[in-house]
Scaffold this active site. Structure first.
Site, mmCIF file in Angstrom:
data_model
loop_
_atom_site.group_PDB
_atom_site.id
_atom_site.type_symbol
_atom_site.label_atom_id
_atom_site.label_comp_id
_atom_site.label_asym_id
_atom_site.label_seq_id
_atom_site.Cartn_x
_atom_site.Cartn_y
_atom_site.Cartn_z
ATOM 1 N N ARG A 68 0.940 -1.134 0.004
ATOM 2 C CA ARG A 68 -0.142 -0.001 0.183
ATOM 3 C C ARG A 68 0.765 1.218 -0.053
ATOM 4 O O ARG A 68 1.735 1.379 0.916
ATOM 5 C CB ARG A 68 -0.892 -0.209 1.259
ATOM 6 N N ARG A 182 -4.210 3.598 17.059
ATOM 7 C CA ARG A 182 -5.100 3.155 16.075
ATOM 8 C C ARG A 182 -4.819 3.753 14.809
ATOM 9 O O ARG A 182 -4.255 4.615 14.780
ATOM 10 C CB ARG A 182 -6.715 3.226 16.522
ATOM 11 N N LYS A 183 -5.580 3.192 13.688
ATOM 12 C CA LYS A 183 -5.352 3.923 12.611
ATOM 13 C C LYS A 183 -6.026 5.349 12.432
ATOM 14 O O LYS A 183 -6.660 5.581 13.486
ATOM 15 C CB LYS A 183 -6.055 3.243 11.239
ATOM 16 N N GLY A 441 -16.972 -5.712 1.916
ATOM 17 C CA GLY A 441 -16.963 -7.128 2.056
ATOM 18 C C GLY A 441 -17.128 -7.718 3.410
ATOM 19 O O GLY A 441 -17.488 -8.770 3.641
ATOM 20 N N CYS A 446 -14.485 -0.814 4.627
ATOM 21 C CA CYS A 446 -13.443 -0.122 3.729
ATOM 22 C C CYS A 446 -14.378 0.279 2.574
ATOM 23 O O CYS A 446 -13.655 1.334 2.060
ATOM 24 C CB CYS A 446 -12.378 -0.986 3.412
ATOM 25 N N GLY A 447 -15.099 0.024 1.970
ATOM 26 C CA GLY A 447 -15.986 0.447 0.837
ATOM 27 C C GLY A 447 -16.852 1.389 1.195
ATOM 28 O O GLY A 447 -17.905 1.921 0.241
#
Ligand code: SRM
Ligand code: SF4
Length: 515
Positions: A68, A182-183, A441, A446-447
């Site tokens: 990434r 965290r992110k 998914g 994420c989508g």
């Protein structure tokens, strides 16, 4: 309290691993890892710490890694795109790339033994993948038409490049920001259409005038996850459009990092995003702590921001503010790129434009600086038959996460199925308005199903005594001005019934008619 003195606090597994060895430390070991091969790696180095370098072990395709990158503001050039194409080309059928929902690129099929060489190549063209995964600041998103759009308020590129340089120490890695609880997502909007989905970023800057001066109001705490989805809320702060944006971002990151343990954020991974700190403290205390770190008073927010438009998708041909030039938005179905297509995009950017390539959070590509006389020849290029500038309505606004081909969290296949269903319904229906269908998914989102007009979130359902792939359906997501997250509309629809169910929703809620 800092991370070195976390004493009695019961840390989660990832925090313990970070305490043993900072994720970023594997940078020094990469040559060695490449020599010994991935099978010989310590499990935590392989599955967790390598993500600090942007290297993702894929349990679905062991040995074939995902890399990434970081593409701040989604701006890259043809030379960079060509290097990325070369990297994946050598992996034949395994090699491909995706444009991501954070205006970024991920490479697939990459082998660990090649990583040191790949990193050198990336560095030579000014690219990095550092700190793009795990407890780090993710790709910094900005207006995809920054510097091109006539209506633009603030050009976000320089700010985002500077911010990335500070956060990553110019791509070399920065221990000051490598151990967040965290992110963390940061976005800067420069236009009026909220192109960056301010509402789902941990920190978002949106244009606002204060006493006649243009700067940003700041939103904080937005995020999506399996545990909770929260819209960003006003921090009640305004900053001018200069280095204060970078200072404020860094101060927020410092406050988040240093108070994570004391505030319980390092105990439970599911309760570790910035919004949980805001819950604990309230905005007043959060602001005061940030001001303390900054060492100066924060200015109160402007009474209103300048987000006044519906969200654009940037596809098609659009005049730039530079007279005689146009930007052309190409639709990349579900963001999937082959090496061949990447070479072709690079070539088109050079032949018809100025070599620049832009990415959008809708997983598409923009070629800027196309002179008027080059528009027709560009539109006649074979690549534009597939990456068209005017796709059918459902395919046009389709967004999809990776899904089960590569992601081990996935409960369903997303990209292929999403495209097929959109194409089928485009054939069967007249759809008079834009309908943004977002596939994801699994509940990690994420989508971004909650921002879609229709969001489809993968799940497993029982049908005829068997477990099959299905989705929970979300509706009502709004983007642009007055953005708001969608809500669950129907649970557990088996994927093979989805075309029918979607047809119904499109007719009832989006004025679609049978062709
Ligand atoms: Fe994501 C984890 C893919 C955008 C929320 N995300 C993952 C992992 C890394 C899981 C894994 O290790 O397999 C996925 C990698 C799969 C793969 O092989 O591609 C993954 N996320 C993606 C991408 C590629 C989706 C896409 O197809 O475009 C996007 C990459 C963005 C980038 O360039 O950095 C991506 N992920 C997002 C977004 C959307 C956004 O940022 O606007 C979200 C929701 C917003 C947010 O983060 O608040 C998102 N990803 C997650 C989460 C849930 C976070 C949480 O707080 O719980 C996870 C799981 C986690 O972090 O534990 C996750
Ligand atoms: Fe993987 Fe789930 Fe994210 Fe899709 S939403 S990429 S399945 S983690």
């Amino acid at each position: 309290m800092n991370t070195a003195t976390q004493g009695q606090i019961k840390l989660n597994k990832i925090e313990k691993a970070k305490l043993e060895k900072d994720g970023l430390a594997v940078k020094e070991e990469l040559e060695h890892f490449a020599k010994i091969g991935w099978e010989a790696l310590d499990k935590t180095d392989l599955e967790v710490r390598l993500k600090w370098l942007g290297i993702f072990f894929r349990p679905v395709t062991p040995g074939k890694f995902m890399l990434r990158l970081r593409i701040p503001n989604g701006v890259l050039n043809s030379q960079q795109m060509r290097v990325l194409a070369e990297i994946v080309q050598r992996y034949g059928e395994d090699g491909s790339a995706d444009v991501t929902t954070r205006q970024n690129i991920q490479l697939r099929g990459v082998r660990l033994e090649d990583m040191p060489g790949i990193f050198s190549k990336l560095e030579r063209v000014g690219l990095t993948s550092i700190q793009s995964g795990m407890d780090n600041v993710r790709n910094l998103t900005g207006s995809p038409v920054a510097g091109l759009d006539e209506e633009e308020l603030i050009d976000t590129r320089e700010l985002l490049n500077k911010l990335q340089d500070v956060i990553t120490n110019k791509g070399q890695g920065n221990y000051a920001f490598s151990n967040l609880p965290r992110k963390f997502n940061i976005a800067i909007e420069g236009g009026r259409d909220n192109s960056i989905h301010a509402e789902i970023n941990d920190v978002a800057f949106v244009p606002a005038y204060r006493d006649g001066q243009l700067g940003f109001n700041v939103l904080v705490g937005g995020y999506l996850s399996a545990q909770r989805c929260a819209e960003a809320i006003p921090m009640g702060v305004w900053v001018p459009a200069n280095d204060e944006v970078i200072d404020l971002s860094c101060a927020i990151l410092k406050v988040y990092t240093e108070n994570g343990a004391a505030e319980g954020l390092r105990q439970t991974r599911q309760k570790a995003r910035l919004m949980w700190l805001l819950d604990n403290w309230g905005m007043e205390k959060f602001r005061a702590e940030v001001a303390k770190v900054l060492g100066r008073e924060l200015l109160p927010a402007a009474p209103e921001d300048e987000i006044t438009q519906e969200k654009k998708d940037y596809l098609g041909v659009h005049a730039q503010k530079q007279p005689g030039y146009y930007y052309v938005g190409l639709h990349v179905p579900v963001g999937r790129l082959s090496a061949e297509k990447m070479f072709e995009i690079a070539r088109l950017a050079e032949v018809y434009g100025n070599g620049e390539i832009r990415l959008t959070v809708e997983q598409n590509v923009i070629l800027p600086f196309i002179a008027e006389g080059n528009i027709e020849p560009l539109l006649s290029e074979p690549l534009l038959e597939e990456f068209t500038v005017s796709p059918d309505p459902l395919v046009r606004s389709l967004v999809s996460c990776t899904g089960n081909h590569y992601c081990n969290f996935a409960l369903i296949e997303t990209k292929g199925r999403g495209l097929k269903i959109a194409q089928q319904l485009d054939q069967e229906l007249n759809i008079p308005q834009r309908v943004r269908i977002h596939w994801t998914g699994c509940p990690n989102s994420c989508g971004q199903p909650q921002v879609g007009d229709i969001g489809l979130l993968g799940t497993k359902v029982r049908k005829d005594g068997k477990t099959v792939e299905g989705v929970d359906i979300y509706t009502g997501g709004k983007v642009g001005k007055d953005a708001q997250l969608g809500n669950l509309f129907r649970k557990g629809v088996p994927c093979d019934e989805l075309p029918e169910v979607l047809r119904e929703i499109l007719v009832e809620q989006f004025r679609a008619t049978e062709k």
